[in-house]
Motif scaffolding. Structure first.
Motif, PDB file in Angstrom:
ATOM      1  N   PHE A  19       0.880  -1.107  -0.178  1.00 13.07           N
ATOM      2  CA  PHE A  19      -0.100   0.155  -0.191  1.00 13.07           C
ATOM      3  C   PHE A  19       0.753   1.249   0.012  1.00 13.07           C
ATOM      4  O   PHE A  19       0.615   2.253  -0.758  1.00 13.07           O
ATOM      5  CB  PHE A  19      -1.146  -0.016   1.007  1.00 13.07           C
ATOM      6  CG  PHE A  19      -1.846   1.037   1.324  1.00 13.07           C
ATOM      7  CD1 PHE A  19      -3.131   1.225   0.324  1.00 13.07           C
ATOM      8  CD2 PHE A  19      -1.377   2.228   2.013  1.00 13.07           C
ATOM      9  CE1 PHE A  19      -3.912   2.413   0.307  1.00 13.07           C
ATOM     10  CE2 PHE A  19      -2.538   3.075   2.319  1.00 13.07           C
ATOM     11  CZ  PHE A  19      -3.570   3.412   1.356  1.00 13.07           C
ATOM     12  N   ALA A  20       2.027   1.171   0.766  1.00 15.49           N
ATOM     13  CA  ALA A  20       2.786   2.388   0.812  1.00 15.49           C
ATOM     14  C   ALA A  20       3.454   2.522  -0.592  1.00 15.49           C
ATOM     15  O   ALA A  20       3.704   3.805  -0.936  1.00 15.49           O
ATOM     16  CB  ALA A  20       3.992   2.333   1.814  1.00 15.49           C
ATOM     17  N   PHE A  21       3.921   1.514  -1.020  1.00 16.01           N
ATOM     18  CA  PHE A  21       4.478   1.625  -2.552  1.00 16.01           C
ATOM     19  C   PHE A  21       3.440   2.096  -3.448  1.00 16.01           C
ATOM     20  O   PHE A  21       4.099   3.097  -4.280  1.00 16.01           O
ATOM     21  CB  PHE A  21       4.832   0.110  -3.011  1.00 16.01           C
ATOM     22  CG  PHE A  21       5.396   0.101  -4.404  1.00 16.01           C
ATOM     23  CD1 PHE A  21       6.736   0.510  -4.549  1.00 16.01           C
ATOM     24  CD2 PHE A  21       4.828  -0.185  -5.466  1.00 16.01           C
ATOM     25  CE1 PHE A  21       7.444   0.422  -5.708  1.00 16.01           C
ATOM     26  CE2 PHE A  21       5.380  -0.260  -6.751  1.00 16.01           C
ATOM     27  CZ  PHE A  21       6.640   0.042  -6.820  1.00 16.01           C
ATOM     28  N   GLY A  22       2.168   1.919  -3.490  1.00 16.55           N
ATOM     29  CA  GLY A  22       1.218   2.578  -4.443  1.00 16.55           C
ATOM     30  C   GLY A  22       1.062   3.745  -4.045  1.00 16.55           C
ATOM     31  O   GLY A  22       0.815   4.688  -4.865  1.00 16.55           O
ATOM     32  N   LEU A  23       0.934   4.354  -2.696  1.00 14.77           N
ATOM     33  CA  LEU A  23       1.144   5.655  -2.563  1.00 14.77           C
ATOM     34  C   LEU A  23       2.173   6.470  -3.232  1.00 14.77           C
ATOM     35  O   LEU A  23       2.040   7.831  -3.548  1.00 14.77           O
ATOM     36  CB  LEU A  23       1.018   5.903  -0.961  1.00 14.77           C
ATOM     37  CG  LEU A  23      -0.354   5.394  -0.180  1.00 14.77           C
ATOM     38  CD1 LEU A  23      -0.021   5.658   1.362  1.00 14.77           C
ATOM     39  CD2 LEU A  23      -1.419   6.109  -0.960  1.00 14.77           C
ATOM     40  N   ARG A  27       2.123   9.422  -6.013  1.00 18.07           N
ATOM     41  CA  ARG A  27       2.813  10.689  -5.635  1.00 18.07           C
ATOM     42  C   ARG A  27       3.768  11.006  -6.668  1.00 18.07           C
ATOM     43  O   ARG A  27       4.083  12.056  -7.423  1.00 18.07           O
ATOM     44  CB  ARG A  27       3.754  10.831  -4.451  1.00 18.07           C
ATOM     45  CG  ARG A  27       4.469  12.208  -3.861  1.00 18.07           C
ATOM     46  CD  ARG A  27       4.717  12.146  -2.346  1.00 18.07           C
ATOM     47  NE  ARG A  27       5.432  11.137  -2.332  1.00 18.07           N
ATOM     48  CZ  ARG A  27       5.412  10.204  -1.483  1.00 18.07           C
ATOM     49  NH1 ARG A  27       4.312   9.904  -0.953  1.00 18.07           N
ATOM     50  NH2 ARG A  27       6.504   9.398  -1.334  1.00 18.07           N
ATOM     51  N   ALA A  28       4.408  10.074  -7.292  1.00 18.15           N
ATOM     52  CA  ALA A  28       5.443  10.280  -8.485  1.00 18.15           C
ATOM     53  C   ALA A  28       4.716  10.669  -9.863  1.00 18.15           C
ATOM     54  O   ALA A  28       5.380  11.092 -10.701  1.00 18.15           O
ATOM     55  CB  ALA A  28       6.397   8.968  -8.350  1.00 18.15           C
ATOM     56  N   ARG A 137      11.142   7.139 -12.779  1.00 14.59           N
ATOM     57  CA  ARG A 137      11.848   6.550 -14.139  1.00 14.59           C
ATOM     58  C   ARG A 137      11.213   5.194 -14.667  1.00 14.59           C
ATOM     59  O   ARG A 137      11.237   5.356 -16.008  1.00 14.59           O
ATOM     60  CB  ARG A 137      13.278   6.581 -13.675  1.00 14.59           C
ATOM     61  CG  ARG A 137      14.032   6.048 -14.983  1.00 14.59           C
ATOM     62  CD  ARG A 137      13.905   7.532 -16.083  1.00 14.59           C
ATOM     63  NE  ARG A 137      14.747   6.926 -17.266  1.00 14.59           N
ATOM     64  CZ  ARG A 137      14.143   6.153 -18.218  1.00 14.59           C
ATOM     65  NH1 ARG A 137      13.162   5.694 -18.095  1.00 14.59           N
ATOM     66  NH2 ARG A 137      15.122   6.166 -19.376  1.00 14.59           N
ATOM     67  N   LEU A 138      11.090   4.315 -13.650  1.00 13.84           N
ATOM     68  CA  LEU A 138      10.701   2.950 -14.431  1.00 13.84           C
ATOM     69  C   LEU A 138       9.172   2.624 -14.072  1.00 13.84           C
ATOM     70  O   LEU A 138       8.396   1.915 -14.945  1.00 13.84           O
ATOM     71  CB  LEU A 138      11.685   2.002 -13.631  1.00 13.84           C
ATOM     72  CG  LEU A 138      13.067   2.183 -14.153  1.00 13.84           C
ATOM     73  CD1 LEU A 138      13.921   1.146 -13.325  1.00 13.84           C
ATOM     74  CD2 LEU A 138      13.444   2.428 -15.535  1.00 13.84           C
ATOM     75  N   VAL A 139       8.788   2.834 -13.013  1.00  8.69           N
ATOM     76  CA  VAL A 139       7.555   2.414 -12.481  1.00  8.69           C
ATOM     77  C   VAL A 139       6.406   3.355 -12.818  1.00  8.69           C
ATOM     78  O   VAL A 139       5.414   2.610 -13.440  1.00  8.69           O
ATOM     79  CB  VAL A 139       7.571   2.058 -10.899  1.00  8.69           C
ATOM     80  CG1 VAL A 139       6.005   1.980 -10.280  1.00  8.69           C
ATOM     81  CG2 VAL A 139       8.383   1.374 -10.382  1.00  8.69           C
ATOM     82  N   VAL A 140       6.506   4.412 -12.986  1.00  8.87           N
ATOM     83  CA  VAL A 140       5.203   5.473 -13.282  1.00  8.87           C
ATOM     84  C   VAL A 140       4.851   4.957 -14.784  1.00  8.87           C
ATOM     85  O   VAL A 140       3.629   4.771 -15.154  1.00  8.87           O
ATOM     86  CB  VAL A 140       5.419   6.937 -13.050  1.00  8.87           C
ATOM     87  CG1 VAL A 140       4.622   7.624 -13.672  1.00  8.87           C
ATOM     88  CG2 VAL A 140       5.549   7.199 -11.499  1.00  8.87           C
TER      89      VAL A 140
END
Length: 260
Positions: A19-23, A27-28, A137-140
């Protein structure tokens, strides 16, 4: 006792980290510069590995729904509503779910494998040392690419599924083409289409988030990457069915079904 408590609370901690990773990803999304080239490359790649399997899966989805719904409705003597019932099932449920399963199984596994390989090669650590945020750079770009492809694939699944249901209803169940097409608006309504598209976007977001999280936290060499890929697909499947149930329940409470 402590080790038992740790094992019991481990899934809670993993869910919290996801969940924190999703947040962090959310934000990114608003950070600049936006990686347009990476986004286009990922969208093309995900579409190329999912479009043919999705089209092939959509045909039996529509056929099975048409046969099952048609046979059930025929028992009640309401064959004229076969088209609308099939369209509702495909648009609201089968379309988004089939799209999400293919996105998670093909696109998500590729994302997890790619990011996992970068992780064990320490490329992600090198990026952070250079001051580059791997999430931005990679995930978004991968998350947005999954959402875009899921949106359009859902439309394709809907069209192919409805067409497949039409063929099987007319050929195998002796339905009339005019009755099948004319009944589209008997029970279906425009919000049914919107909720199907919204589900596709949400499912694409979940598949990309889970795959990226598992890939960026892979460890233990190539075996760890393989385990991360398998875990990402399984977790995504479980989350999709839970989220689909929640979204369907909320939708039916907010927008009541149309009566014929």
């Amino acid at each position: 006792m402590a080790s038992t408590a740790t094992r019991v609370l481990a899934p809670v901690g993993a869910a919290g980290k996801l969940f924190a990773f999703g947040l962090d990803v959310g934000r990114a999304l608003f950070k600049r510069p936006f990686q347009l080239r990476e986004f286009l490359q990922q969208a093309w790649f995900i579409a190329s590995v999912t479009i043919i399997p999705t089209a092939l899966v959509a045909i039996p989805f529509g056929a099975v729904i048409a046969l099952q719904v048609g046979g059930l409705i025929k028992q009640f003597g309401a064959q004229s509503f076969t088209g609308s019932a099939s369209v509702l099932a495909v648009v609201q449920q089968a379309g988004p779910i089939a799209t999400a399963l293919l996105i998670a199984g093909a696109g998500g596994s590729a994302i997890a494998a790619d990011l996992g390989a970068r992780k064990i090669r320490e490329e992600l650590d090198a990026m952070m040392v250079l001051g580059i945020d791997p999430i931005q750079r990679l995930v978004v770009p991968r998350v947005l690419a999954c959402m875009l492809v899921a949106f359009f694939l859902n439309g394709m699944v809907t069209v192919v599924g409805v067409a497949g249901g039409y063929v099987f209803n007319v050929v195998l169940q002796d339905g009339t083409p005019g009755a099948y097409l004319a009944s589209f608006t008997a029970l279906a309504q425009l919000p049914d289409l919107w909720v199907g598209l919204l589900k596709a976007l949400v499912f694409g977001f979940i598949a990309a988030i889970v795959a990226s999280y598992k890939g960026m936290n892979a460890g233990g060499g190539p075996k760890g990457v393989g385990d991360a890929v398998n875990e990402s697909v399984v977790i995504t499947f479980l989350m999709l069915f839970v989220v689909n149930f929640v979204m369907s329940t909320i939708y039916l409470q907010v927008i009541p079904p149309k009566t014929g």
